[in-house]
Design a protein around this motif. Structure first.
Motif, mmCIF file in Angstrom:
data_model
loop_
_atom_site.group_PDB
_atom_site.id
_atom_site.type_symbol
_atom_site.label_atom_id
_atom_site.label_comp_id
_atom_site.label_asym_id
_atom_site.label_seq_id
_atom_site.Cartn_x
_atom_site.Cartn_y
_atom_site.Cartn_z
ATOM 1 N N VAL A 117 1.293 58.261 -48.387
ATOM 2 C CA VAL A 117 0.631 58.852 -47.228
ATOM 3 C C VAL A 117 1.114 60.280 -47.011
ATOM 4 C CG1 VAL A 117 2.367 57.855 -45.692
ATOM 5 C CG2 VAL A 117 0.191 58.585 -44.766
ATOM 6 N N THR A 118 0.183 61.179 -46.726
ATOM 7 C CA THR A 118 0.519 62.581 -46.477
ATOM 8 C C THR A 118 -0.372 63.151 -45.378
ATOM 9 O OG1 THR A 118 -1.054 63.345 -48.168
ATOM 10 C CG2 THR A 118 1.238 62.991 -48.861
ATOM 11 N N GLY A 119 0.139 64.192 -44.736
ATOM 12 C CA GLY A 119 -0.660 65.004 -43.826
ATOM 13 C C GLY A 119 -1.397 64.246 -42.741
ATOM 14 N N ASP A 120 -2.670 64.595 -42.594
ATOM 15 C CA ASP A 120 -3.505 64.078 -41.509
ATOM 16 C C ASP A 120 -4.294 62.841 -41.917
ATOM 17 O OD1 ASP A 120 -4.076 64.483 -38.832
ATOM 18 O OD2 ASP A 120 -5.988 65.463 -39.250
ATOM 19 N N LEU A 121 -3.970 62.264 -43.065
ATOM 20 C CA LEU A 121 -4.730 61.122 -43.572
ATOM 21 C C LEU A 121 -4.698 59.909 -42.646
ATOM 22 C CD1 LEU A 121 -3.963 61.314 -47.399
ATOM 23 C CD2 LEU A 121 -6.079 61.907 -46.218
#
Length: 296
Positions: free
Chosen positions: A94-98
């Motif tokens: 999972v990364t960022g605004d996902l």
């Protein structure tokens, strides 16, 4: 002029409410007062939405962690029935605004009372009723299409009640860990398919003895034990088909045959013998679980 029809048309055209008010009220003083009312109303709505969103995320975090304080009462506020069976899927990478993007997509389709999404222990978790299997399929679809390369999804088994959600979450997370340790290829791994591994690990002394007894002779091979272990894994995955195993390994069938004969001579176990195959396969799985042979 039909103001009702004009207002409907403006809404359909996406015209902001403030522009409509400005156009409809020519008097500056009145227009400013109405716009101030609208601004205060919108600010209150936005604050309420943020508070609801934060409360929902706090509830999901407590649910996944097993904090039992007023869970049932808080669940009712969000339209959830915790007495039902729930299944949890988790995604790594999972990364960022996902998380927000995927949460919005899932709740738009299934409703906020059916799907919970949160980040826990570095994993993106999706909680859904066990009867709503499409939700986890949709979750996997969004992970596959939006996450960077290297993503993997683990799926727990369905369990009932708040404690069941925690259990399913842990099963899903453990499935990811086992898949990494065992070098499994599937991008989606189910805890129900990996039940044998926790059983093996419960008696660590026995599995260590099995690995040492059966596989230690492979350490004598030129190049070490790893190529022979990989060959055994490929043979087991290909149901004994040497040609398929060779393709999986990127070597010739003759090389596979040579390695299998080498394994038989060193260990005394042959993969094509049903009883010996079971012992070898269990030993190889145990080796992966124990990270054997130790590196460096």
């Amino acid at each position: 002029m039909d103001l009702k029809a004009a207002g409907r048309q403006a809404a359909e055209d996406g015209v902001p409410l403030r522009e409509i008010v400005a156009a409809a009220i020519p008097d500056d003083a009145v227009r400013k007062r109405v716009l101030a009312l609208i601004e205060g109303y919108e600010a209150a709505q936005l604050d309420a939405l943020r508070a609801e969103h934060e409360a929902r995320h706090e509830f999901v975090a407590d649910l996944l962690q097993g904090r039992a304080e007023r869970l049932a009462e808080r669940a009712e506020h969000f339209g959830l029935r915790l007495a039902e069976s729930y299944t949890v899927a988790v995604a790594s990478g999972v990364t960022g605004d996902l998380p927000r993007i995927i949460e919005e997509a899932l709740t738009a389709r299934f409703g906020s009372h059916n799907v919970l999404v949160a980040v826990r222990d570095g994993l993106l978790a999706c909680v859904a009723p066990a009867t709503l299997t499409a939700a986890l399929g949709e979750f996997t679809y969004h992970v596959r299409t939006r996450f960077p390369e290297g993503w993997r999804v683990g799926v727990g088994r369905p369990h009932r009640g708040p404690g069941g959600v925690v259990t399913s979450f842990r099963e899903a997370a453990n499935a990811l860990e086992l898949a990494d340790r065992l070098g499994l290829r599937p991008a989606v791994v189910k805890a129900a398919d990996l039940l044998v591994f926790p059983v093996l690990l419960r008696d660590r002394e026995a599995i260590e003895d099995l690995v040492t007894t059966v596989l230690s002779p492979l350490l004598q091979a030129r190049g070490g034990a790893e190529p022979l272990l990989e060959t055994l894994e490929a043979i087991f995955a290909a149901q004994g088909n040497q040609a398929a195993a060779a393709r999986r390994l990127g070597i010739s069938t003759r090389a596979v045959t040579y390695r299998l004969e080498r394994i038989r001579r060193l260990t005394g176990f042959a993969p094509d013998d049903p009883t010996q195959r079971f012992t070898l396969e269990t030993a190889v799985l145990g080796a992966r679980l124990l990270d054997w042979p130790p590196r460096g």
